[in-house]
Design a protein around this motif. Structure first.
Motif, PDB file in Angstrom:
ATOM      1  N   ASP A 128      33.262 -12.141  24.986  1.00 15.77           N
ATOM      2  CA  ASP A 128      34.278 -11.096  25.085  1.00 15.77           C
ATOM      3  C   ASP A 128      33.710  -9.925  25.871  1.00 15.77           C
ATOM      4  OD1 ASP A 128      33.506  -8.735  23.011  1.00 15.77           O
ATOM      5  OD2 ASP A 128      32.892 -10.683  22.187  1.00 15.77           O
ATOM      6  N   LEU A 129      34.590  -9.118  26.428  1.00 17.75           N
ATOM      7  CA  LEU A 129      34.170  -8.074  27.370  1.00 17.75           C
ATOM      8  C   LEU A 129      33.136  -7.133  26.765  1.00 17.75           C
ATOM      9  CD1 LEU A 129      34.457  -6.675  30.099  1.00 17.75           C
ATOM     10  CD2 LEU A 129      36.354  -5.356  29.133  1.00 17.75           C
ATOM     11  N   LEU A 130      33.342  -6.714  25.519  1.00 17.78           N
ATOM     12  CA  LEU A 130      32.441  -5.728  24.916  1.00 17.78           C
ATOM     13  C   LEU A 130      31.091  -6.327  24.551  1.00 17.78           C
ATOM     14  CD1 LEU A 130      34.915  -3.715  22.649  1.00 17.78           C
ATOM     15  CD2 LEU A 130      34.151  -3.226  24.988  1.00 17.78           C
ATOM     16  N   SER A 131      31.025  -7.644  24.427  1.00 16.53           N
ATOM     17  CA  SER A 131      29.748  -8.299  24.125  1.00 16.53           C
ATOM     18  C   SER A 131      28.989  -8.685  25.389  1.00 16.53           C
ATOM     19  CB  SER A 131      29.987  -9.559  23.276  1.00 16.53           C
ATOM     20  OG  SER A 131      30.569  -9.226  22.038  1.00 16.53           O
ATOM     21  N   THR A 132      29.681  -8.690  26.519  1.00 20.27           N
ATOM     22  CA  THR A 132      29.027  -9.023  27.787  1.00 20.27           C
ATOM     23  C   THR A 132      28.176  -7.840  28.220  1.00 20.27           C
ATOM     24  OG1 THR A 132      30.993 -10.307  28.390  1.00 20.27           O
ATOM     25  CG2 THR A 132      29.379  -9.878  30.119  1.00 20.27           C
ATOM     26  N   GLN A 133      26.920  -8.088  28.493  1.00 18.40           N
ATOM     27  CA  GLN A 133      26.009  -7.006  28.851  1.00 18.40           C
ATOM     28  C   GLN A 133      26.242  -6.537  30.284  1.00 18.40           C
ATOM     29  OE1 GLN A 133      21.896  -7.842  27.762  1.00 18.40           O
ATOM     30  NE2 GLN A 133      22.574  -9.242  26.152  1.00 18.40           N
ATOM     31  N   ASP A 134      25.885  -5.291  30.536  1.00 19.80           N
ATOM     32  CA  ASP A 134      26.115  -4.698  31.859  1.00 19.80           C
ATOM     33  C   ASP A 134      25.478  -5.528  32.966  1.00 19.80           C
ATOM     34  OD1 ASP A 134      27.396  -2.698  30.529  1.00 19.80           O
ATOM     35  OD2 ASP A 134      25.893  -1.151  30.897  1.00 19.80           O
ATOM     36  N   HIS A 135      24.244  -5.957  32.753  1.00 18.91           N
ATOM     37  CA  HIS A 135      23.549  -6.695  33.821  1.00 18.91           C
ATOM     38  C   HIS A 135      24.193  -8.058  34.049  1.00 18.91           C
ATOM     39  CE1 HIS A 135      21.335  -9.764  31.440  1.00 18.91           C
ATOM     40  NE2 HIS A 135      21.358  -8.859  30.485  1.00 18.91           N
ATOM     41  N   GLN A 136      24.823  -8.626  33.029  1.00 14.48           N
ATOM     42  CA  GLN A 136      25.513  -9.904  33.195  1.00 14.48           C
ATOM     43  C   GLN A 136      26.773  -9.729  34.045  1.00 14.48           C
ATOM     44  OE1 GLN A 136      25.906 -10.754  28.993  1.00 14.48           O
ATOM     45  NE2 GLN A 136      24.264 -12.264  29.057  1.00 14.48           N
ATOM     46  N   ILE A 137      27.502  -8.644  33.805  1.00 12.52           N
ATOM     47  CA  ILE A 137      28.685  -8.352  34.614  1.00 12.52           C
ATOM     48  C   ILE A 137      28.288  -8.123  36.067  1.00 12.52           C
ATOM     49  CG2 ILE A 137      30.549  -6.676  35.011  1.00 12.52           C
ATOM     50  CD1 ILE A 137      30.600  -6.219  31.970  1.00 12.52           C
ATOM     51  N   GLU A 138      27.233  -7.329  36.258  1.00 15.03           N
ATOM     52  CA  GLU A 138      26.779  -7.041  37.615  1.00 15.03           C
ATOM     53  C   GLU A 138      26.361  -8.321  38.345  1.00 15.03           C
ATOM     54  OE1 GLU A 138      23.680  -4.252  36.923  1.00 15.03           O
ATOM     55  OE2 GLU A 138      25.034  -2.512  36.893  1.00 15.03           O
ATOM     56  N   ARG A 139      25.659  -9.202  37.637  1.00 15.64           N
ATOM     57  CA  ARG A 139      25.185 -10.434  38.286  1.00 15.64           C
ATOM     58  C   ARG A 139      26.348 -11.338  38.677  1.00 15.64           C
ATOM     59  NH1 ARG A 139      20.686 -13.062  39.501  1.00 15.64           N
ATOM     60  NH2 ARG A 139      20.635 -15.348  39.431  1.00 15.64           N
ATOM     61  N   MET A 140      27.378 -11.407  37.826  1.00 23.74           N
ATOM     62  CA  MET A 140      28.533 -12.238  38.169  1.00 23.74           C
ATOM     63  C   MET A 140      29.198 -11.752  39.447  1.00 23.74           C
ATOM     64  SD  MET A 140      30.421 -13.501  34.670  1.00 23.74           S
ATOM     65  CE  MET A 140      29.879 -12.229  33.527  1.00 23.74           C
ATOM     66  N   PHE A 141      29.318 -10.439  39.604  1.00 21.01           N
ATOM     67  CA  PHE A 141      29.929  -9.909  40.823  1.00 21.01           C
ATOM     68  C   PHE A 141      28.987 -10.051  42.017  1.00 21.01           C
ATOM     69  CE2 PHE A 141      33.093  -8.318  37.995  1.00 21.01           C
ATOM     70  CZ  PHE A 141      34.239  -8.216  38.776  1.00 21.01           C
ATOM     71  N   GLU A 142      27.688  -9.882  41.787  1.00 20.01           N
ATOM     72  CA  GLU A 142      26.727 -10.020  42.882  1.00 20.01           C
ATOM     73  C   GLU A 142      26.739 -11.430  43.470  1.00 20.01           C
ATOM     74  OE1 GLU A 142      23.422  -6.757  41.251  1.00 20.01           O
ATOM     75  OE2 GLU A 142      23.242  -8.893  40.765  1.00 20.01           O
ATOM     76  N   VAL A 143      26.805 -12.440  42.617  1.00 19.93           N
ATOM     77  CA  VAL A 143      26.740 -13.825  43.080  1.00 19.93           C
ATOM     78  C   VAL A 143      28.116 -14.368  43.447  1.00 19.93           C
ATOM     79  CG1 VAL A 143      26.074 -16.187  42.480  1.00 19.93           C
ATOM     80  CG2 VAL A 143      24.661 -14.270  41.724  1.00 19.93           C
TER      81      VAL A 143
END
Length: 260
Positions: A128-143
Motif C-alpha cells: 500500500d502507498l503508505l507502506s511503500t518506502q520513499d526510495h522504493q517509489i523513487e527507484r520505480m520511477f527511475e527504472v
C-alpha cells in the motif's frame, strides 16, 4: 471511474483485441525483417527481456544486452550466441542516468548505432502507498520511466539523422488499468504509456516517419514478482481461475527486482 464504466472499457478493449487478432489470422500483417539490425534490450537478464532477446537472436539480429545482473545478462547472451546471433552483454543499472549514458557511449563507439531500442527494464514493490518506502517509489520511477527517457535521448539522435529506427516501450496493463497496492508502480507505467504516445506524436510532427514506435502492455506473466494481484475488474477469485487456465505463477515480492 465507476465499476460499470471500467468494466465496459475493459471488455471493449478485450473484444477489439480478439477481433483484431482473429482478422490477422487470415490477413497477417507484413512482418518486418530484423536481420542485421543492432538491437539493444534493457532488462535482458531474465523474463520478458530474455525471451525478447532470444526471439531477435532467432531472426539473426545483432544484440546488445543490458541488465543489472551480471550472471543473468551473460546467460542470456550465451543462449543468443548458441542460436547463431552476435550478442554483447553489459552490466548496467538503469536507475542511474550517468551509468546509462556511459554505457550508451561505449556501445556507440565500440559496436555502432542502435537501430532498435527495447526499453524493457522495470522494477516493482507491491505494497500500500503508505507502506511503500520513499526510495522504493523513487527507484520505480527511475527504472520504469526515467530510464526510457535517458536511453532514448542517447540513441535517438542517430535514428533521427538517418530517419530510421524503432523504439519499443515495454509498459504494462497497469499503465491502463489500476490495482490496489501498486499505486507507485501503476503511476510509473501510466507514465511509460504516456511517454510512448507523446514520443510517437513528436516524431510524426518532426516528419521522422522512418522511426517506428511500439508500446507493449503485458498483463500476467510468470516473472515471479507479484502474489495474487486483484482489481475491481479482476477480483482475486477470478484471477485464481485465470491462473489455472493459463498456468501463470505468482510469487511474493522480495525487495526490488527486475520484472519485465
Amino acid at each position: 471511474m465507476n465499476l460499470f464504466l471500467e468494466t465496459f472499457l475493459f471488455l471493449g478493449t478485450l473484444v477489439y483485441s480478439y477481433v483484431e487478432a482473429f482478422v490477422k489470422l487470415f490477413i497477417p500483417a507484413k512482418r518486418k525483417s530484423v536481420s542485421g539490425e543492432l538491437v539493444l534490450i534493457t532488462g535482458a537478464g531474465h523474463g520478458v527481456g530474455r525471451a525478447t532477446a532470444l526471439e531477435f537472436a532467432k531472426r539473426q539480429s545483432r544484440l546488445v544486452l543490458w541488465d543489472i545482473s551480471k550472471h543473468g545478462v551473460e546467460e542470456t547472451a550465451a543462449e543468443c550466441k548458441s542460436l547463431g546471433a552476435t550478442a554483447e552483454a553489459f552490466v548496467v543499472d538503469c536507475s542511474k542516468r550517468e551509468e546509462i549514458y556511459s554505457a550508451a557511449e561505449k556501445v556507440k563507439k565500440e559496436i555502432g548505432d542502435v537501430t532498435i531500442l527495447v526499453n524493457n527494464a522495470g522494477v516493482i514493490t507491491a505494497a500500500d502507498l503508505l507502506s511503500t518506502q520513499d526510495h522504493q517509489i523513487e527507484r520505480m520511477f527511475e527504472v520504469n520511466i526515467l530510464a526510457h527517457m535517458w536511453t532514448t535521448r542517447a540513441f535517438l539522435p542517430a535514428m533521427m539523422n538517418n530517419n530510421y529506427g524503432h523504439i519499443v516501450t515495454v509498459a504494462s496493463a497497469a499503465g491502463h488499468f489500476v490495482t490496489s497496492f501498486m499505486v507507485a508502480y501503476c503511476s510509473s507505467k501510466f507514465a511509460a504509456v504516456g511517454f510512448h504516445k507523446a514520443l510517437t506524436e513528436e516524431l510524426s510532427t518532426l516528419g521522422k516517419d522512418g522511426i517506428k514506435t511500439t508500446c507493449l502492455c503485458p498483463v500476467f506473466i510468470n516473472t515471479g514478482f507479484v502474489k495474487n494481484p486483484s482489481t475491481r475488474v479482476f477480483p482475486e477469485r477470478a484471477l485464481n481461475v485465470l491462473k489455472k487456465m493459463t498456468d501463470v505463477k505468482f510469487d511474493a515480492v522480495v525487495g526490488q527486482r527486475s520484472t519485465q
